[in-house]
Scaffold this motif. Structure first.
Motif, PDB file in Angstrom:
ATOM      1  N   LYS A  64      -0.640 -20.519 -18.566  1.00 49.63           N
ATOM      2  CA  LYS A  64      -0.766 -20.900 -17.163  1.00 49.63           C
ATOM      3  C   LYS A  64      -1.762 -19.985 -16.462  1.00 49.63           C
ATOM      4  CE  LYS A  64       1.820 -21.669 -12.920  1.00 49.63           C
ATOM      5  NZ  LYS A  64       3.119 -21.642 -12.237  1.00 49.63           N
ATOM      6  N   GLY A  65      -2.527 -20.553 -15.536  1.00 46.11           N
ATOM      7  CA  GLY A  65      -3.529 -19.781 -14.823  1.00 46.11           C
ATOM      8  C   GLY A  65      -2.918 -18.744 -13.898  1.00 46.11           C
ATOM      9  N   LEU A  66      -3.722 -17.776 -13.544  1.00 47.59           N
ATOM     10  CA  LEU A  66      -3.273 -16.710 -12.655  1.00 47.59           C
ATOM     11  C   LEU A  66      -3.183 -17.206 -11.218  1.00 47.59           C
ATOM     12  CD1 LEU A  66      -5.425 -13.753 -14.015  1.00 47.59           C
ATOM     13  CD2 LEU A  66      -2.931 -13.881 -14.075  1.00 47.59           C
ATOM     14  N   ILE A  67      -2.285 -16.612 -10.462  1.00 46.94           N
ATOM     15  CA  ILE A  67      -2.167 -16.874  -9.033  1.00 46.94           C
ATOM     16  C   ILE A  67      -2.243 -15.553  -8.298  1.00 46.94           C
ATOM     17  CG2 ILE A  67      -0.806 -18.971  -9.321  1.00 46.94           C
ATOM     18  CD1 ILE A  67       1.684 -17.337  -8.625  1.00 46.94           C
ATOM     19  N   ARG A  68      -2.618 -15.622  -7.030  1.00 46.36           N
ATOM     20  CA  ARG A  68      -2.671 -14.441  -6.176  1.00 46.36           C
ATOM     21  C   ARG A  68      -1.744 -14.658  -4.995  1.00 46.36           C
ATOM     22  NH1 ARG A  68      -5.804 -10.121  -4.844  1.00 46.36           N
ATOM     23  NH2 ARG A  68      -7.352 -10.596  -6.457  1.00 46.36           N
ATOM     24  N   ILE A  69      -0.879 -13.708  -4.757  1.00 45.65           N
ATOM     25  CA  ILE A  69      -0.006 -13.788  -3.586  1.00 45.65           C
ATOM     26  C   ILE A  69      -0.452 -12.755  -2.567  1.00 45.65           C
ATOM     27  CG2 ILE A  69       1.955 -14.592  -4.959  1.00 45.65           C
ATOM     28  CD1 ILE A  69       3.180 -11.789  -4.545  1.00 45.65           C
ATOM     29  N   THR A  70      -0.313 -13.107  -1.307  1.00 48.83           N
ATOM     30  CA  THR A  70      -0.607 -12.209  -0.193  1.00 48.83           C
ATOM     31  C   THR A  70       0.657 -12.121   0.653  1.00 48.83           C
ATOM     32  OG1 THR A  70      -2.899 -13.005  -0.180  1.00 48.83           O
ATOM     33  CG2 THR A  70      -2.155 -11.751   1.733  1.00 48.83           C
ATOM     34  N   VAL A  71       1.140 -10.923   0.880  1.00 49.47           N
ATOM     35  CA  VAL A  71       2.394 -10.746   1.614  1.00 49.47           C
ATOM     36  C   VAL A  71       2.139  -9.928   2.872  1.00 49.47           C
ATOM     37  CG1 VAL A  71       3.778 -10.879  -0.486  1.00 49.47           C
ATOM     38  CG2 VAL A  71       3.038  -8.653   0.348  1.00 49.47           C
ATOM     39  N   GLN A  72       2.919 -10.240   3.888  1.00 51.11           N
ATOM     40  CA  GLN A  72       2.942  -9.446   5.121  1.00 51.11           C
ATOM     41  C   GLN A  72       4.248  -8.666   5.143  1.00 51.11           C
ATOM     42  OE1 GLN A  72       2.380 -11.791   8.633  1.00 51.11           O
ATOM     43  NE2 GLN A  72       0.294 -12.384   8.131  1.00 51.11           N
ATOM     44  N   ILE A  73       4.140  -7.352   5.154  1.00 46.28           N
ATOM     45  CA  ILE A  73       5.303  -6.475   5.156  1.00 46.28           C
ATOM     46  C   ILE A  73       5.398  -5.796   6.515  1.00 46.28           C
ATOM     47  CG2 ILE A  73       6.372  -4.450   4.089  1.00 46.28           C
ATOM     48  CD1 ILE A  73       4.991  -5.171   1.507  1.00 46.28           C
ATOM     49  N   ALA A  74       6.569  -5.878   7.118  1.00 43.76           N
ATOM     50  CA  ALA A  74       6.775  -5.263   8.434  1.00 43.76           C
ATOM     51  C   ALA A  74       6.754  -3.747   8.321  1.00 43.76           C
ATOM     52  CB  ALA A  74       8.101  -5.734   9.026  1.00 43.76           C
ATOM     53  N   VAL A  75       6.047  -3.110   9.246  1.00 43.76           N
ATOM     54  CA  VAL A  75       5.979  -1.650   9.289  1.00 43.76           C
ATOM     55  C   VAL A  75       7.049  -1.155  10.256  1.00 43.76           C
ATOM     56  CG1 VAL A  75       4.537   0.353   9.779  1.00 43.76           C
ATOM     57  CG2 VAL A  75       3.511  -1.712   8.808  1.00 43.76           C
ATOM     58  N   PRO A  76       8.026  -0.375   9.792  1.00 43.14           N
ATOM     59  CA  PRO A  76       9.096   0.090  10.694  1.00 43.14           C
ATOM     60  C   PRO A  76       8.547   0.859  11.893  1.00 43.14           C
ATOM     61  CG  PRO A  76       9.634   0.551   8.398  1.00 43.14           C
ATOM     62  CD  PRO A  76       8.209   0.085   8.419  1.00 43.14           C
ATOM     63  N   GLY A  77       9.057   0.517  13.066  1.00 40.83           N
ATOM     64  CA  GLY A  77       8.657   1.208  14.280  1.00 40.83           C
ATOM     65  C   GLY A  77       7.450   0.629  14.975  1.00 40.83           C
ATOM     66  N   ARG A  78       6.770  -0.374  14.362  1.00 41.42           N
ATOM     67  CA  ARG A  78       5.583  -0.942  14.978  1.00 41.42           C
ATOM     68  C   ARG A  78       5.761  -2.381  15.427  1.00 41.42           C
ATOM     69  NH1 ARG A  78       0.762   1.169  10.894  1.00 41.42           N
ATOM     70  NH2 ARG A  78       1.366   3.376  10.894  1.00 41.42           N
ATOM     71  N   ILE A  79       6.918  -2.967  15.148  1.00 37.71           N
ATOM     72  CA  ILE A  79       7.183  -4.326  15.607  1.00 37.71           C
ATOM     73  C   ILE A  79       7.466  -4.285  17.101  1.00 37.71           C
ATOM     74  CG2 ILE A  79       8.694  -6.330  15.369  1.00 37.71           C
ATOM     75  CD1 ILE A  79       6.937  -5.890  12.982  1.00 37.71           C
ATOM     76  N   PRO A  80       6.827  -5.143  17.917  1.00 35.59           N
ATOM     77  CA  PRO A  80       7.047  -5.136  19.364  1.00 35.59           C
ATOM     78  C   PRO A  80       8.512  -5.372  19.701  1.00 35.59           C
ATOM     79  CG  PRO A  80       5.124  -6.450  18.812  1.00 35.59           C
ATOM     80  CD  PRO A  80       5.787  -6.103  17.522  1.00 35.59           C
ATOM     81  N   LEU A  81       9.024  -4.621  20.673  1.00 33.79           N
ATOM     82  CA  LEU A  81      10.410  -4.723  21.094  1.00 33.79           C
ATOM     83  C   LEU A  81      10.475  -5.282  22.505  1.00 33.79           C
ATOM     84  CD1 LEU A  81      11.647  -1.214  19.865  1.00 33.79           C
ATOM     85  CD2 LEU A  81      11.799  -3.400  18.666  1.00 33.79           C
ATOM     86  N   GLY A  82      11.323  -6.308  22.698  1.00 29.21           N
ATOM     87  CA  GLY A  82      11.516  -6.865  24.028  1.00 29.21           C
ATOM     88  C   GLY A  82      10.315  -7.637  24.515  1.00 29.21           C
ATOM     89  N   THR A  83      10.371  -8.042  25.795  1.00 24.21           N
ATOM     90  CA  THR A  83       9.296  -8.847  26.383  1.00 24.21           C
ATOM     91  C   THR A  83       8.071  -8.022  26.708  1.00 24.21           C
ATOM     92  OG1 THR A  83      10.263  -8.507  28.576  1.00 24.21           O
ATOM     93  CG2 THR A  83      10.952 -10.464  27.361  1.00 24.21           C
ATOM     94  N   GLY A  84       8.224  -6.724  26.838  1.00 19.61           N
ATOM     95  CA  GLY A  84       7.086  -5.887  27.182  1.00 19.61           C
ATOM     96  C   GLY A  84       6.158  -5.631  26.024  1.00 19.61           C
ATOM     97  N   GLY A  85       6.659  -5.843  24.801  1.00 16.69           N
ATOM     98  CA  GLY A  85       5.826  -5.667  23.626  1.00 16.69           C
ATOM     99  C   GLY A  85       5.600  -4.218  23.249  1.00 16.69           C
ATOM    100  N   ASP A  86       6.463  -3.276  23.721  1.00 15.84           N
ATOM    101  CA  ASP A  86       6.302  -1.864  23.403  1.00 15.84           C
ATOM    102  C   ASP A  86       6.752  -1.609  21.983  1.00 15.84           C
ATOM    103  OD1 ASP A  86       5.942   0.818  23.450  1.00 15.84           O
ATOM    104  OD2 ASP A  86       7.709   1.257  24.686  1.00 15.84           O
ATOM    105  N   THR A  87       5.890  -1.034  21.161  1.00 17.23           N
ATOM    106  CA  THR A  87       6.213  -0.763  19.766  1.00 17.23           C
ATOM    107  C   THR A  87       6.658   0.664  19.541  1.00 17.23           C
ATOM    108  OG1 THR A  87       3.937  -0.154  19.249  1.00 17.23           O
ATOM    109  CG2 THR A  87       4.534  -2.471  19.032  1.00 17.23           C
ATOM    110  N   GLY A  88       6.512   1.496  20.514  1.00 18.58           N
ATOM    111  CA  GLY A  88       6.901   2.886  20.353  1.00 18.58           C
ATOM    112  C   GLY A  88       5.861   3.722  19.636  1.00 18.58           C
ATOM    113  N   GLY A  89       4.675   3.198  19.394  1.00 14.55           N
ATOM    114  CA  GLY A  89       3.625   3.926  18.692  1.00 14.55           C
ATOM    115  C   GLY A  89       2.281   3.599  19.286  1.00 14.55           C
ATOM    116  N   PRO A  90       1.207   4.142  18.713  1.00 15.72           N
ATOM    117  CA  PRO A  90      -0.137   3.857  19.214  1.00 15.72           C
ATOM    118  C   PRO A  90      -0.451   2.371  19.189  1.00 15.72           C
ATOM    119  CG  PRO A  90      -0.153   5.711  17.681  1.00 15.72           C
ATOM    120  CD  PRO A  90       1.220   5.112  17.610  1.00 15.72           C
ATOM    121  N   ALA A  91      -1.219   1.905  20.178  1.00 12.12           N
ATOM    122  CA  ALA A  91      -1.498   0.473  20.304  1.00 12.12           C
ATOM    123  C   ALA A  91      -2.403  -0.036  19.190  1.00 12.12           C
ATOM    124  CB  ALA A  91      -2.124   0.179  21.664  1.00 12.12           C
ATOM    125  N   ASP A  92      -3.209   0.855  18.577  1.00 16.66           N
ATOM    126  CA  ASP A  92      -4.136   0.405  17.557  1.00 16.66           C
ATOM    127  C   ASP A  92      -3.490   0.275  16.176  1.00 16.66           C
ATOM    128  OD1 ASP A  92      -3.699   3.090  17.317  1.00 16.66           O
ATOM    129  OD2 ASP A  92      -5.773   3.598  16.770  1.00 16.66           O
TER     130      ASP A  92
END
Length: 404
Positions: A64-92
């Motif tokens: 069988k031919g090869l496949i490539r998977i691309t995954v998005q992994i959440a970075v702890p502490g950088r997911i926006p919290l609440g409606t304000g979108g504050d992640t608790g870390g640098p914006a960049d």
């Protein structure tokens, strides 16, 4: 006294296992939380990225031919919290980490990816699975098998087919949401709430694909400029292989035949006896499907009733009279019936009964099914030759406040 002592010992024995309830705990910071998975065909030269994490040395590579998977992994502490979108870390700082891996199967790719990560991969928060069109057309038997066996994957996950590479959607950067997966999830969920997409989760797709008289469908997406994602239609399957796609308006046809509400699609029509264009928006649908057997063949009858509003008129000088409304309803009825028939014939040519006519035959004519059909393969043959009659009734309920 012995009875009381026995009861106390019994209570103590029963409570002892509860004291060790957290012995196998795993902190959230120690998990690599996977939010989305993209699946593409590997390109020439990608075999150099494969690992021997699952391969026995000196063993021949799978055919069988090869496949490539691309995954998005959440970075702890950088997911926006609440409606304000504050992640608790640098914006960049990005809230997700996009990684890729190459292998022969989904599990092979993930095991190769796990060799590169310190934390254990966790799929309990997986929300979207994106497959490229080329992968879907070759067959998704391996993908279906893996996600069925994985107990962490919820049946409410969205599985979609992308017109281009799935990796492009994984790397998209939408402006309305810092987490790309959440934006894609909101696109699908809001489309479902507005009546522009049926409720076709991963579990619904599995159920339809497993039925003897029905095939599964998933949303068909296209990545546009500025990283916005368009719901271009539905991709439908036959025996785990994608065999065709619908247009966006044909999603409305499908939902009308299946009596799925609310109505969310609009059509552009010309007002009879004038050069004025109007927009008719569907608000509610009713449908009834019946099947009969005539001369040893299956006949299907669809009786559909659509209600909607007249939301726009290009020329305000043209009056909306009772006579014009009746003629407009008749024209919409005629065009809609032809559109329904064309879409059904398209799926018949592809041999994919996404409407579930075969399930109606199994339920209403079990003797005929058990004697003449029996298997899914035989129904695919009969579906191509089945006759379908469509009857439409359109009612315009509201015409707006500006009229005479």
């Amino acid at each position: 006294m012995w009875q009381n002592l026995t009861k106390q010992i019994l209570v103590f024995v029963l409570m002892t296992p509860l004291l060790a309830g957290c012995w196998d705990r795993l902190e959230i910071e120690d998990r690599a939380v996977v939010l989305a998975i993209g699946i593409d065909e590997a390109k020439p030269g990608d075999e150099q990225e494969t690992s021997n994490a699952t391969h026995i040395l000196n063993q021949d590579s799978p055919k069988k031919g090869l496949i490539r998977i691309t995954v998005q992994i959440a970075v702890p502490g950088r997911i926006p919290l609440g409606t304000g979108g504050d992640t608790g870390g640098p914006a960049d700082q990005k809230p997700v980490w996009v990684l890729t891996s190459v292998g022969y199967t989904i599990e092979d790719c993930l095991m190769n990816l796990q060799q590169q990560l310190a934390d254990r991969l966790f799929y309990g928060h997986l929300r979207v699975i994106v497959m490229s069109e080329s992968v879907a057309k070759k067959g998704i038997q391996n993908e279906n098998d893996f996600f069925r066996r994985q107990p962490q994957v919820r049946r409410t996950v969205w599985m979609v087919v992308s017109k281009g590479d799935a990796a492009d959607i994984m790397n998209a950067t939408p402006q309305l949401e810092r987490v790309p997966t959440l934006y894609l999830l909101a696109t699908l969920e809001h489309a479902r709430e507005m009546g522009k997409l049926p409720n076709i989760f991963l579990g619904v797709f599995f159920s339809a694909s497993s039925a003897k008289g029905q095939e599964g469908t998933v949303p068909y997406l296209e990545l546009k400029k500025e990283s916005n994602i368009e719901i271009a239609g539905m991709a439908y399957f036959k025996n785990d292989k994608m065999v065709g796609t619908s247009t966006a308006l044909q999603i409305g046809h499908y939902m009308a035949i299946k009596q799925l509400n609310p109505g969310g699609y609009s059509i552009l029509q010309e007002m009879p006896n004038s050069n004025t264009n109007v927009i008719f928006k569907t608000t509610h649908r009713k449908s009834k499907i019946t099947t009969t057997i005539k001369n040893g063949k299956v006949f299907a009858y669809i009786r559909c009733q659509v209600e909607g509003d007249l939301t726009e008129k290009s020329n305000e000088k043209v009056l909306v009279t009772r006579n014009n409304l009746i003629k407009l309803e008749e024209k919409i009825q005629k065009d809609a019936a032809e559109g329904f028939k064309d879409f059904i014939q398209q799926t018949q040519e592809d041999g994919s009964d996404i409407f579930g006519f075969g399930e109606y035959v199994r339920a209403m004519q079990p003797a005929y099914w058990n004697k003449e059909i029996k298997t899914k393969e035989e129904w695919e043959k009969q579906y191509k030759e089945m006759s379908v009659d469509v009857s439409m009734h359109v009612k315009i309920r509201r015409i707006g406040t500006k009229t005479k």
